[in-house]
Design a protein around this motif. Structure first.
Motif, PDB file in Angstrom:
ATOM      1  N   SER A 256      30.368  14.014  37.403  1.00 20.56           N
ATOM      2  CA  SER A 256      31.250  14.016  38.513  1.00 20.56           C
ATOM      3  C   SER A 256      32.856  14.524  38.324  1.00 20.56           C
ATOM      4  O   SER A 256      33.172  13.767  36.648  1.00 20.56           O
ATOM      5  N   TYR A 257      33.386  15.756  38.907  1.00 23.24           N
ATOM      6  CA  TYR A 257      34.703  15.834  37.892  1.00 23.24           C
ATOM      7  C   TYR A 257      36.098  15.208  39.154  1.00 23.24           C
ATOM      8  O   TYR A 257      35.341  15.662  40.187  1.00 23.24           O
ATOM      9  N   THR A 258      36.331  14.051  38.735  1.00 26.56           N
ATOM     10  CA  THR A 258      37.741  13.410  39.443  1.00 26.56           C
ATOM     11  C   THR A 258      38.544  15.000  39.251  1.00 26.56           C
ATOM     12  O   THR A 258      39.065  15.430  38.501  1.00 26.56           O
ATOM     13  N   GLN A 259      39.571  15.152  40.286  1.00 29.66           N
ATOM     14  CA  GLN A 259      39.719  16.527  40.882  1.00 29.66           C
ATOM     15  C   GLN A 259      41.479  15.876  40.257  1.00 29.66           C
ATOM     16  O   GLN A 259      41.870  14.931  40.691  1.00 29.66           O
ATOM     17  N   PRO A 260      42.043  16.184  40.108  1.00 35.64           N
ATOM     18  CA  PRO A 260      43.257  15.516  38.902  1.00 35.64           C
ATOM     19  C   PRO A 260      44.305  15.478  40.102  1.00 35.64           C
ATOM     20  O   PRO A 260      45.430  14.836  40.388  1.00 35.64           O
TER      21      PRO A 260
ATOM     22  N   SER B 187      35.592  13.481  44.448  1.00 36.97           N
ATOM     23  CA  SER B 187      35.206  14.304  43.005  1.00 36.97           C
ATOM     24  C   SER B 187      33.690  15.154  43.327  1.00 36.97           C
ATOM     25  O   SER B 187      33.228  15.420  44.458  1.00 36.97           O
ATOM     26  N   VAL B 188      34.052  15.915  42.191  1.00 36.78           N
ATOM     27  CA  VAL B 188      33.032  16.702  42.223  1.00 36.78           C
ATOM     28  C   VAL B 188      31.682  16.796  42.199  1.00 36.78           C
ATOM     29  O   VAL B 188      31.938  16.631  40.528  1.00 36.78           O
ATOM     30  N   HIS B 189      31.077  16.912  42.339  1.00 34.64           N
ATOM     31  CA  HIS B 189      29.674  16.645  41.617  1.00 34.64           C
ATOM     32  C   HIS B 189      28.764  17.783  41.410  1.00 34.64           C
ATOM     33  O   HIS B 189      28.535  18.769  42.168  1.00 34.64           O
ATOM     34  N   ALA B 190      29.270  18.004  40.482  1.00 37.67           N
ATOM     35  CA  ALA B 190      28.569  19.467  39.118  1.00 37.67           C
ATOM     36  C   ALA B 190      26.875  19.401  38.897  1.00 37.67           C
ATOM     37  O   ALA B 190      26.699  20.403  38.738  1.00 37.67           O
ATOM     38  N   LEU B 191      26.488  18.479  38.755  1.00 32.66           N
ATOM     39  CA  LEU B 191      25.364  18.553  38.192  1.00 32.66           C
ATOM     40  C   LEU B 191      24.699  17.055  38.331  1.00 32.66           C
ATOM     41  O   LEU B 191      25.665  15.848  38.775  1.00 32.66           O
TER      42      LEU B 191
ATOM     43  N   GLY C 117      21.227  30.446  38.431  1.00 30.46           N
ATOM     44  CA  GLY C 117      21.613  29.620  39.488  1.00 30.46           C
ATOM     45  C   GLY C 117      23.135  30.059  39.564  1.00 30.46           C
ATOM     46  O   GLY C 117      23.427  31.140  39.387  1.00 30.46           O
ATOM     47  N   GLU C 118      23.105  30.693  41.170  1.00 35.34           N
ATOM     48  CA  GLU C 118      24.369  31.078  41.557  1.00 35.34           C
ATOM     49  C   GLU C 118      25.668  30.449  40.860  1.00 35.34           C
ATOM     50  O   GLU C 118      25.541  29.016  40.333  1.00 35.34           O
ATOM     51  N   SER C 119      26.921  31.024  41.449  1.00 34.79           N
ATOM     52  CA  SER C 119      27.550  31.251  40.486  1.00 34.79           C
ATOM     53  C   SER C 119      28.334  29.583  40.912  1.00 34.79           C
ATOM     54  O   SER C 119      28.149  28.562  42.123  1.00 34.79           O
ATOM     55  N   GLY C 120      28.631  28.134  40.543  1.00 37.50           N
ATOM     56  CA  GLY C 120      29.279  26.630  40.929  1.00 37.50           C
ATOM     57  C   GLY C 120      28.185  25.906  40.883  1.00 37.50           C
ATOM     58  O   GLY C 120      27.646  24.998  42.447  1.00 37.50           O
ATOM     59  N   SER C 121      26.523  26.529  40.814  1.00 39.28           N
ATOM     60  CA  SER C 121      25.791  25.661  40.691  1.00 39.28           C
ATOM     61  C   SER C 121      25.736  24.111  39.289  1.00 39.28           C
ATOM     62  O   SER C 121      24.805  23.549  39.727  1.00 39.28           O
ATOM     63  N   GLY C 122      26.511  24.573  38.232  1.00 39.11           N
ATOM     64  CA  GLY C 122      25.981  23.502  38.087  1.00 39.11           C
ATOM     65  C   GLY C 122      25.608  24.225  35.992  1.00 39.11           C
ATOM     66  O   GLY C 122      25.522  23.712  35.318  1.00 39.11           O
ATOM     67  N   LYS C 123      25.902  25.783  36.182  1.00 34.01           N
ATOM     68  CA  LYS C 123      25.291  25.305  34.134  1.00 34.01           C
ATOM     69  C   LYS C 123      26.475  25.398  33.407  1.00 34.01           C
ATOM     70  O   LYS C 123      25.609  24.903  32.795  1.00 34.01           O
ATOM     71  N   SER C 124      27.722  26.068  34.495  1.00 33.52           N
ATOM     72  CA  SER C 124      28.472  25.677  32.800  1.00 33.52           C
ATOM     73  C   SER C 124      28.764  24.625  32.474  1.00 33.52           C
ATOM     74  O   SER C 124      28.217  24.603  30.461  1.00 33.52           O
ATOM     75  N   THR C 125      28.383  23.553  33.061  1.00 32.42           N
ATOM     76  CA  THR C 125      28.378  22.132  33.253  1.00 32.42           C
ATOM     77  C   THR C 125      27.346  21.362  32.005  1.00 32.42           C
ATOM     78  O   THR C 125      27.638  21.491  30.830  1.00 32.42           O
ATOM     79  N   LEU C 126      26.499  21.982  32.901  1.00 33.68           N
ATOM     80  CA  LEU C 126      24.960  21.425  31.717  1.00 33.68           C
ATOM     81  C   LEU C 126      25.210  21.877  30.672  1.00 33.68           C
ATOM     82  O   LEU C 126      24.890  21.499  29.386  1.00 33.68           O
TER      83      LEU C 126
HETATM   84  N1  LIG Z   1      37.097  20.892  34.815  1.00 36.19           N
HETATM   85  C1  LIG Z   1      37.047  21.008  36.475  1.00 36.19           C
HETATM   86  N2  LIG Z   1      37.385  20.239  37.016  1.00 36.19           N
HETATM   87  C2  LIG Z   1      36.704  19.811  38.090  1.00 36.19           C
HETATM   88  N3  LIG Z   1      35.712  20.902  38.856  1.00 36.19           N
HETATM   89  C3  LIG Z   1      35.452  21.228  38.074  1.00 36.19           C
HETATM   90  C4  LIG Z   1      35.242  22.054  36.648  1.00 36.19           C
HETATM   91  N4  LIG Z   1      34.433  22.142  35.740  1.00 36.19           N
HETATM   92  C5  LIG Z   1      33.876  23.021  37.054  1.00 36.19           C
HETATM   93  N5  LIG Z   1      34.446  22.301  38.361  1.00 36.19           N
HETATM   94  C6  LIG Z   1      33.495  22.444  39.696  1.00 36.19           C
HETATM   95  O1  LIG Z   1      31.950  22.141  38.975  1.00 36.19           O
HETATM   96  C7  LIG Z   1      31.048  22.766  39.754  1.00 36.19           C
HETATM   97  C8  LIG Z   1      30.012  23.603  38.526  1.00 36.19           C
HETATM   98  O2  LIG Z   1      30.738  24.328  37.562  1.00 36.19           O
HETATM   99  P1  LIG Z   1      30.306  25.073  36.797  1.00 36.19           P
HETATM  100  O3  LIG Z   1      29.614  24.256  35.390  1.00 36.19           O
HETATM  101  O4  LIG Z   1      31.404  25.833  36.000  1.00 36.19           O
HETATM  102  O5  LIG Z   1      29.260  26.044  37.744  1.00 36.19           O
HETATM  103  P2  LIG Z   1      28.989  27.506  37.345  1.00 36.19           P
HETATM  104  O6  LIG Z   1      29.078  28.125  35.633  1.00 36.19           O
HETATM  105  O7  LIG Z   1      26.909  27.646  37.826  1.00 36.19           O
HETATM  106  O8  LIG Z   1      29.174  28.666  38.076  1.00 36.19           O
HETATM  107  C9  LIG Z   1      31.890  23.657  40.385  1.00 36.19           C
HETATM  108  O9  LIG Z   1      31.974  23.050  42.087  1.00 36.19           O
HETATM  109  C10 LIG Z   1      33.327  23.707  39.945  1.00 36.19           C
HETATM  110  O10 LIG Z   1      33.838  23.804  40.997  1.00 36.19           O
END
Ligand SMILES: Nc1ncnc2c1ncn2[C@@H]1O[C@H](COP(=O)(O)OP(=O)(O)O)[C@@H](O)[C@H]1O
Ligand SMILES: [Mg+2]
Lengths: 270, 225
Positions: free
Chosen positions: A10-14, A21-25, A42-51
């Motif tokens: 989860s990301y804490t919004q600075p 906080s946003v639950h990304a995964l 996965g769709e945009s925002g589904s957490g792919k990049s985070t993973l």
């Molecule tokens: N550095 C960050 N700070 C806060 N929220 C983030 C950050 N990076 C990603 N997110 C949030 O986490 C979620 C997943 O993002 P991301 O992994 O980039 O998805 P994807 O790559 O599938 O589009 C989204 O809701 C995004 O807004």
């Protein structure tokens, strides 16, 4: 080779005043094998990049653990983590090449960095480089550029290349340290279909000739289907399934353009 | 009614070399020294601002705010006339150099900070993924690109500084404008001498603008537009 065990991020919004906080995964577990091409869709925002970014510890898990060859990068000291990162290549949607350096210098950069970090030089003692190191890394960089069919463009600058060419240079840079894992975050999403095919054909050759495991994030299902053995499907940060991709005619979609044109025009569709 | 000026060409010619020498030995060295020190200070301040450390970034922010919120002439006077009353006397030239450096530092810090922030985040990440530390990525990837972005605004700061150094005449530093004031007082030809001084400043700035253009074109060569 890569293991995700109950990983939550989860990301804490600075900017936020309250601890929003946003639950990304959410509690993702999966494993990627040696020489596997593993997709993440996965769709945009589904957490792919985070993973993906947790594999080389660009992001650290909020809970759970990610291990690479048995090593948990999040638990390492910064210096050791950097050493591990050099064993993991990464390419990005936006290429991230250095505009003011030639193609060759871009690809040689990780090697030169590596040498400067060696032993005494790291503490500012002794020669900053071993004699001949520069020439050796240029040779190695050329070898990688030949591998991605960019050898002829070594002295150009990134701005003089097409998107597909830039991405192939980025792949060469990511592979120059011979990593056993290559992470790709939407590597073809800013490319047209012809360049997409070139880049995907290159990735397939990377696995075939170097045995590299590839983790491939994309929202483009065709790309995933054409290259991957398996693919994780994410929805709002949750793993909803892992698809086994039928191997049938998959590779054909990355034949060269002229090969496909010939087949198509001659009506040879198998 | 305005009289048609009856130009004293001999005086114009005779005063040209002293004025130019004032520029070459006063204005230019003062500008170069102040700008160089100012840039170093600016870089430190910009790094403090982006460090993520609340104390450092607070100090830098306060400094920049004070410098940008007060007149340069007042800053100069505080250092030259003010400091002696707290027991710190500094000669005119170093006083001027300190005041101008501190001033350039405050302005250029914001330019450099903006330039660093303008480098895409992906460039940092490209560095991290090949095993760079934050420091290495900063030095080897980010600052070279930020430097390119900062050239146009910093060139403007430099050109302004050339002109601002004329304020140093007020604390008795021998530079172009001080020389002009002396010749004018002596000859009583105020119009002629001050216009002549203005022309020399103008030529300096024209030359610098040309250099700036060349530099920008050189740096832009490999950047896609
Ligand atoms: N550095 C960050 N700070 C806060 N929220 C983030 C950050 N990076 C990603 N997110 C949030 O986490 C979620 C997943 O993002 P991301 O992994 O980039 O998805 P994807 O790559 O599938 O589009 C989204 O809701 C995004 O807004
Ligand atoms: Mg993404």
């Amino acid at each position: 080779m890569i293991e995700f065990d109950q990983v939550t991020k989860s990301y804490t919004q600075p900017g936020a005043r309250r601890a929003g906080s946003v639950h990304a995964l959410h509690e993702v577990s999966l494993s990627v094998g040696e020489s596997e091409i593993f997709g993440v869709v996965g769709e945009s925002g589904s957490g792919k990049s985070t993973l993906l970014r947790m594999v080389n510890a660009l992001e650290l898990p909020s809970s759970g653990a990610v291990t690479v060859n048995g090593v948990n990068l999040a638990a390492l000291r910064p210096r050791d983590r950097r050493a591990q990162r050099r064993r993991i290549g990464m390419v990005f949607q936006q290429f991230n090449l250095l505009a003011n350096k030639t193609v060759l210098a871009n690809v040689a950069l990780p090697l030169n960095l590596h040498q400067r970090l060696g032993g005494l030089a790291e503490r500012g003692l002794g020669p900053r480089r071993r004699p001949g190191a520069e020439a050796a890394s240029a040779d190695r960089a050329r070898e990688m550029l030949d591998f991605v069919n960019m050898g002829a463009q070594a002295s150009k600058h990134p701005a003089q290349l097409s998107g597909g060419e830039k991405q192939r240079v980025a792949i060469a840079r990511a592979l120059v340290n011979e990593p056993d894992i290559l992470l790709c975050d939407e590597p073809t999403s800013s490319l047209d279909s012809q360049h997409t095919d070139e880049v995907m054909a290159t990735l397939l050759r990377v696995r075939a000739e170097m045995g590299t495991s590839i983790l491939l994030v994309s929202h483009e299902l065709d790309v995933i289907r054409g290259a991957c053995d398996r693919a994780a499907i994410l929805e709002s940060g949750r793993l909803t399934g892992i698809a086994e991709i039928a191997r049938l005619q998959a590779r054909e979609s990355f034949d060269s353009y002229s090969e496909r044109a010939r087949k198509y025009l001659e009506g040879d569709q198998e | 009614m305005m009289e048609l000026p009856d130009i004293d060409w001999q005086l114009a010619i005779d005063s040209f070399w002293p004025l130019l020498r004032g520029g070459l030995t006063g204005t230019i060295p003062l500008t170069l020294v102040s700008f160089t020190l100012g840039l170093v200070l600016a870089l430190v301040l910009a790094l403090m601002r982006i460090s993520g450390n609340r104390l450092f970034s607070g100090i830098a922010r306060a400094y920049i705010s004070v410098i940008r919120g007060t007149p340069l002439l007042v800053q100069l006077f505080v250092i030259f006339y003010g400091l002696p009353s707290v027991g710190l006397t500094i000669d005119p030239w170093p006083s001027a150099a300190i005041a101008f450096s501190m001033n350039v530092g405050g302005y250029a810090a914001e330019v450099i900070r903006a330039a660093i922030l303008s480098v895409p985040k992906g460039q940092w990440e490209a560095g991290y993924t090949i095993g760079m530390s934050r420091n290495q990525a900063l030095r080897r990837l980010i600052l070279p690109q930020a430097a390119r972005v900062s050239v146009p605004p910093l060139s403007n700061t430099f050109i302004s500084l050339v002109k601002d150094t004329s304020l140093a005449s007020l604390i008795l530093v021998t530079e172009l404008f001080r020389v002009a004031q002396e010749i004018a007082a002596f000859s009583q030809e105020f119009m002629l001498i001050y216009v002549e001084a203005a022309m020399i400043y103008w030529v300096f700035c024209l030359v610098l603008s040309t250099v700036q253009d060349r530099l920008e074109r050189r740096l832009d060569r490999y950047v896609a537009h």
